[in-house]
Design an enzyme around this catalytic site. Structure first.
Site, PDB file in Angstrom:
ATOM      1  N   HIS A 137       0.835  -1.197   0.000  1.00 13.77           N
ATOM      2  CA  HIS A 137       0.000   0.000   0.000  1.00 13.77           C
ATOM      3  C   HIS A 137       0.870   1.248   0.000  1.00 13.77           C
ATOM      4  CE1 HIS A 137      -3.315   2.724   0.839  1.00 13.77           C
ATOM      5  NE2 HIS A 137      -4.131   1.711   0.612  1.00 13.77           N
ATOM      6  N   HIS A 138       0.427   2.254  -0.762  1.00 15.10           N
ATOM      7  CA  HIS A 138       1.181   3.501  -0.875  1.00 15.10           C
ATOM      8  C   HIS A 138       1.317   4.206   0.468  1.00 15.10           C
ATOM      9  CE1 HIS A 138       3.258   6.416  -3.163  1.00 15.10           C
ATOM     10  NE2 HIS A 138       2.558   6.319  -4.280  1.00 15.10           N
ATOM     11  N   ALA A 139       0.461   3.886   1.427  1.00 16.82           N
ATOM     12  CA  ALA A 139       0.593   4.474   2.761  1.00 16.82           C
ATOM     13  C   ALA A 139       1.820   3.944   3.493  1.00 16.82           C
ATOM     14  CB  ALA A 139      -0.662   4.187   3.592  1.00 16.82           C
ATOM     15  N   ASN A 304       6.315   8.270   2.641  1.00 12.10           N
ATOM     16  CA  ASN A 304       6.326   8.961   1.365  1.00 12.10           C
ATOM     17  C   ASN A 304       7.065  10.278   1.496  1.00 12.10           C
ATOM     18  OD1 ASN A 304       4.242   7.475  -0.596  1.00 12.10           O
ATOM     19  ND2 ASN A 304       3.498   7.332   1.507  1.00 12.10           N
TER      20      ASN A 304
END
Length: 455
Positions: A137-139, A304
């Site tokens: 997941h991008h999180a 990120n």
């Protein structure tokens, strides 16, 4: 439990069945000498014996699907067999079948009751090979930190054995600092950066809206890519010698990233011309820029750290060399604008063109609002030397990224061992014949070479 930065939380809050927000990667490996038919199955069993590091044990804290998703909790009941899966391709086991499998896997949501990642070992690939497809997941991770984590789990020595998978703890690995002094310093830096946002916003307004020297948000034309999307995906991948791209850059005084954008511009122009869908105005690309230092993420903390510039793709220009010059001038202006800013300030300004991605989740918004940009194009530097996993040579390294609502196509490139590996991820319904874009990328590269390298 570690708190979740807002930059990570937005990827959870914006996710739905129609909009999976995980990133992925596909690696192709050549079987080691002497490996038999049971090699991949044995590798799967061996990998299940490893423990799992803290980052890959994180699951959401708080009620699922609510605004309680602002912190992580450790999953002390992690089921590794759920996250690590063994698959086999149907005969004849071509790359085509592999890409179809990855397309299906990439379109399904990760289970929010568990740590947000999966890894699939894939056997039955032609050419004495196997593949690994992983999605996270991008999180949890952005593309740069995911690539660095993968690289640390591989070796430049084909004889090295006993190597750990990316999710296993490294020897001597420690978590990120969470001491009171560290947290206080982090808050102090954030307060200082936010206090400086006033002059930064003045600079933004002056340069973008008065001088018109940067690509304006919301000035991109409406295209077939800027439509509502579904959760189903198509994925296509191919690599080209990096030296070909560098030669064009050296001859024109442009960067590798400029040439990548020019390849994409030529490919998109031809693709849209074939479909009778090329707008008169030039397409605009959103180009992520990493805000990580060379050593950032070395401890596997994830998260990120990405800024964004907008660059013209000059698709209104017929000549490849002229397009490249226009693209290079646009990217130089975008990078120069951020000079002297902190990562937090860059991230804050990058949110302006990204705002429509959130607005687009409102019913009907995509059909009414103009797009801030037409397509996301990333270029992530990767390993320069060939890498091995317990003797298996990695032949290919292909990024699998995220289409967003109103942004049905994502193009990401990664360099590896002298090759530039493109991964194209599109909405299955909105981007027909995605594979043709690979042919057009090859044609665009050849056209640039003919114009700028031919005496």
């Amino acid at each position: 439990m570690p708190m979740m930065p807002v930059t990570d939380s937005v990827f959870l809050l914006g996710e739905s069945r129609e909009h999976p927000l995980h990133v992925g990667g596909l690696q192709l490996f050549e079987l080691p000498d002497g490996a038999g038919q049971e090699y991949v199955g044995g590798l799967h069993r061996e990998l299940l014996t490893h423990s799992v590091a803290g980052l890959f044990r994180r699951r959401l804290r708080g009620p699922i699907g609510s605004l309680g998703q602002w912190a992580w909790a450790d999953d002390d009941r992690l089921d590794l067999e759920y996250h690590l899966r063994l698959s086999a391709l149907p005969a004849p086991g071509r790359v085509r079948e592999l890409l179809e499998l990855v397309s299906r896997l990439h379109g399904s949501l990760l289970d929010r009751h568990r740590p947000l990642w999966e890894s699939h070992l894939v056997e039955g690939l032609q050419g004495n090979r196997f593949a690994v497809y992983t999605k996270v997941h991008h999180a949890l991770l952005d593309g740069v930190s995911a690539l660095r984590m993968l690289q640390r789990s591989l070796s430049t020595d084909p004889a090295e054995r006993g190597m750990r998978p990316p999710w296993a703890p490294r020897p001597g690995q420690t978590g990120s600092s969470t001491s009171p002094a560290h947290r206080l310093a982090t808050v102090a830096h954030a307060v200082r950066d936010l206090a400086g946002m006033g002059p930064v916003m003045v600079k933004y307004v002056n340069q973008v809206f008065r001088e018109q020297s940067a690509t304006l948000p919301f000035e991109a034309p409406k295209t077939m890519f800027n439509v509502p999307i579904t959760g189903a995906r198509r994925f296509a991948a191919q690599g080209w010698p990096l030296e070909r791209v560098r030669a064009i850059g050296a001859a024109t005084g442009t960067t590798v990233n400029d040439v990548v954008l020019a390849m994409c511009a030529g490919a998109l122009r031809q693709y849209l011309l074939e479909l009778g869908a090329l707008p008169d105005k030039p397409l605009v690309a959103a180009v992520p820029i990493s805000l990580r230092g060379d050593r950032d993420g070395a401890g596997g903390t994830g998260g990120n750290a990405v800024g964004l510039i907008l660059a013209t793709l000059a698709t209104d220009l017929a000549e490849p060399a002229e397009r490249l010059r226009a693209i290079a001038a646009s990217t130089r202006r975008g990078k120069a604008f951020y000079q002297g800013m902190s990562p937090l300030q860059i991230t804050a300004l990058s949110a302006i063109p990204l705002a429509p991605l959130a607005v687009a989740l409102l019913p009907g918004a995509v059909r009414i609002a103009p797009p801030a940009f037409n397509v996301l194009i990333s270029n992530v530097p990767g390993p320069r030397a060939p890498l091995y996993w317990n003797g298996a040579r990695m032949q290919g390294l292909y990024p699998v990224s995220v289409p967003y609502e109103g942004q049905a196509l994502n193009i990401t490139a990664t360099s590896y061992a002298g090759s530039l590996e493109f991964g194209l991820t599109g909405c299955r319904r909105s981007v027909p014949h995605l594979q043709r874009l690979l042919t057009h990328l090859d044609t665009a590269l050849g056209a640039l070479e003919k114009q700028v390298l031919t005496p």
